[in-house]
Design a protein around this motif. Structure first.
Motif, short mmCIF file in Angstrom:
data_model
loop_
_atom_site.label_atom_id
_atom_site.label_comp_id
_atom_site.label_asym_id
_atom_site.label_seq_id
_atom_site.Cartn_x
_atom_site.Cartn_y
_atom_site.Cartn_z
N LEU A 1 16.15 48.52 24.26
CA LEU A 1 15.91 47.65 23.10
C LEU A 1 14.45 47.28 22.95
O LEU A 1 14.12 46.27 22.33
CB LEU A 1 16.76 46.37 23.25
CG LEU A 1 18.26 46.57 23.36
CD1 LEU A 1 18.93 45.26 23.75
CD2 LEU A 1 18.82 47.11 22.06
N ARG A 2 13.57 48.08 23.48
CA ARG A 2 12.14 47.78 23.50
C ARG A 2 11.59 47.35 22.13
O ARG A 2 10.73 46.49 22.04
CB ARG A 2 11.39 49.00 24.00
CG ARG A 2 9.91 48.79 24.14
CD ARG A 2 9.24 50.05 24.57
NE ARG A 2 8.31 49.73 25.63
CZ ARG A 2 7.73 50.60 26.39
NH1 ARG A 2 8.00 51.87 26.27
NH2 ARG A 2 6.87 50.22 27.31
N ASP A 3 12.08 47.93 21.08
CA ASP A 3 11.57 47.63 19.74
C ASP A 3 12.37 46.54 19.04
O ASP A 3 12.21 46.34 17.84
CB ASP A 3 11.56 48.90 18.88
CG ASP A 3 10.64 49.97 19.46
OD1 ASP A 3 9.58 49.59 19.99
OD2 ASP A 3 10.98 51.17 19.37
N ALA A 4 13.23 45.86 19.77
CA ALA A 4 14.05 44.79 19.18
C ALA A 4 13.90 43.52 20.01
O ALA A 4 14.82 43.12 20.74
CB ALA A 4 15.52 45.23 19.12
N PRO A 5 12.73 42.85 19.90
CA PRO A 5 12.49 41.67 20.75
C PRO A 5 13.51 40.55 20.54
O PRO A 5 13.84 39.85 21.50
CB PRO A 5 11.09 41.20 20.35
CG PRO A 5 10.68 41.99 19.17
CD PRO A 5 11.60 43.15 19.04
N GLU A 6 14.03 40.40 19.35
CA GLU A 6 15.02 39.35 19.10
C GLU A 6 16.30 39.63 19.89
O GLU A 6 16.93 38.73 20.43
CB GLU A 6 15.30 39.25 17.59
CG GLU A 6 15.95 37.98 17.16
CD GLU A 6 15.17 36.72 17.53
OE1 GLU A 6 15.81 35.74 17.93
OE2 GLU A 6 13.93 36.71 17.43
N ARG A 7 16.67 40.89 19.96
CA ARG A 7 17.87 41.29 20.73
C ARG A 7 17.62 41.11 22.23
O ARG A 7 18.49 40.66 22.96
CB ARG A 7 18.20 42.74 20.40
CG ARG A 7 19.46 43.22 20.98
CD ARG A 7 20.65 42.95 20.07
NE ARG A 7 21.81 43.62 20.61
CZ ARG A 7 22.77 43.00 21.29
NH1 ARG A 7 22.73 41.69 21.43
NH2 ARG A 7 23.77 43.67 21.80
N ILE A 8 16.40 41.47 22.69
CA ILE A 8 16.05 41.27 24.11
C ILE A 8 16.13 39.79 24.45
O ILE A 8 16.69 39.41 25.47
CB ILE A 8 14.65 41.84 24.41
CG1 ILE A 8 14.70 43.36 24.37
CG2 ILE A 8 14.13 41.34 25.75
CD1 ILE A 8 13.36 44.04 24.55
N LYS A 9 15.57 38.95 23.59
CA LYS A 9 15.61 37.51 23.80
C LYS A 9 17.05 37.02 23.90
O LYS A 9 17.40 36.27 24.81
CB LYS A 9 14.88 36.80 22.65
CG LYS A 9 15.04 35.31 22.63
CD LYS A 9 14.40 34.74 21.38
CE LYS A 9 14.85 33.34 21.11
NZ LYS A 9 14.30 32.80 19.87
N SER A 10 17.89 37.46 22.99
CA SER A 10 19.29 37.04 22.97
C SER A 10 20.00 37.43 24.27
O SER A 10 20.70 36.61 24.88
CB SER A 10 20.00 37.66 21.77
OG SER A 10 21.37 37.41 21.80
N ILE A 11 19.82 38.67 24.69
CA ILE A 11 20.47 39.14 25.92
C ILE A 11 19.93 38.38 27.13
O ILE A 11 20.70 37.94 27.99
CB ILE A 11 20.28 40.67 26.09
CG1 ILE A 11 21.09 41.41 25.04
CG2 ILE A 11 20.67 41.11 27.49
CD1 ILE A 11 20.79 42.90 24.96
N TYR A 12 18.63 38.23 27.20
CA TYR A 12 18.01 37.53 28.33
C TYR A 12 18.51 36.10 28.42
O TYR A 12 18.86 35.62 29.50
CB TYR A 12 16.48 37.57 28.20
CG TYR A 12 15.77 36.98 29.38
CD1 TYR A 12 15.75 37.65 30.60
CD2 TYR A 12 15.13 35.75 29.29
CE1 TYR A 12 15.10 37.10 31.71
CE2 TYR A 12 14.47 35.21 30.39
CZ TYR A 12 14.47 35.88 31.58
OH TYR A 12 13.83 35.34 32.68
N PHE A 13 18.56 35.41 27.29
CA PHE A 13 19.04 34.03 27.28
C PHE A 13 20.50 33.95 27.72
O PHE A 13 20.88 33.06 28.47
CB PHE A 13 18.86 33.40 25.91
CG PHE A 13 17.48 32.88 25.63
CD1 PHE A 13 16.37 33.37 26.29
CD2 PHE A 13 17.28 31.90 24.69
CE1 PHE A 13 15.09 32.89 26.04
CE2 PHE A 13 16.01 31.40 24.42
CZ PHE A 13 14.91 31.90 25.10
#
Length: 167
Positions: A16-28
């Motif tokens: 998901l490197r190009d989807a920071p909002e998705r990375i943030k969601s998963i990380y949270f």
């Protein structure tokens, strides 16, 4: 717990490197899930440390009670801190992770040296404080790349931690 999760998390985030909002969601979500497991356990151990030490080791080990409590506070931070490297790697920021990590390790070593003047408990307390500072700096840096602030992360986790402390 977080070490096992970390091994699974990196491949998911790197896709998901190009989807920071998705990375943030998963990380949270992952941080919240780990906090749901670790926070109640550490709060329980913190509160019931004297009984647990008596039960497992016997009363002659009561002197370690303050250390156990400090390490409970440390464990809450470190359970989330082990996941930070996944964010660096997912964004291809391993060089930054190395340089910042090296500087922060020097700070952690300094905290141990500083704490020596107060004995083992001083080392534990100074290291714990430095660990929280290190985690804050790491999350601040990698959060800029991942599209979140440290305050957002803290708000995301504060309810779980707050409920556990109140109970």
């Amino acid at each position: 717990v977080s070490d096992v999760v970390s091994r699974v998390l990196f491949p998911s985030l790197s896709q998901l490197r190009d989807a920071p909002e998705r990375i943030k969601s998963i990380y949270f979500k992952v941080c919240k899930t780990i906090m749901l497991i670790i926070a109640p356990l550490m709060v329980f151990i913190f509160v019931e440390a004297d009984m647990l030490i008596d039960l497992v080791f016997g009363q002659k080990w009561r002197a370690i009670l303050p250390l156990v409590r400090v390490f409970c506070i440390l464990a809450i931070n470190q359970s989330i801190g082990t996941l930070i490297s996944n964010l660096y790697m997912a964004h291809g920021k391993t060089k930054e992770m190395f340089y910042l990590g090296t500087l922060l390790r020097i700070m952690l070593i300094g905290s141990i040296i500083l704490g020596l003047q107060w004995g083992i408990l001083g080392v534990a307390v100074c290291y714990t404080v430095a660990s929280y500072i290190s985690s804050f700096i790491q999350h601040w840096y990698v959060g800029r790349v991942s599209g979140f602030t440290v305050l957002e992360l803290m708000a995301n986790l504060s309810f779980i931690l707050g409920v556990n402390i109140l109970i």
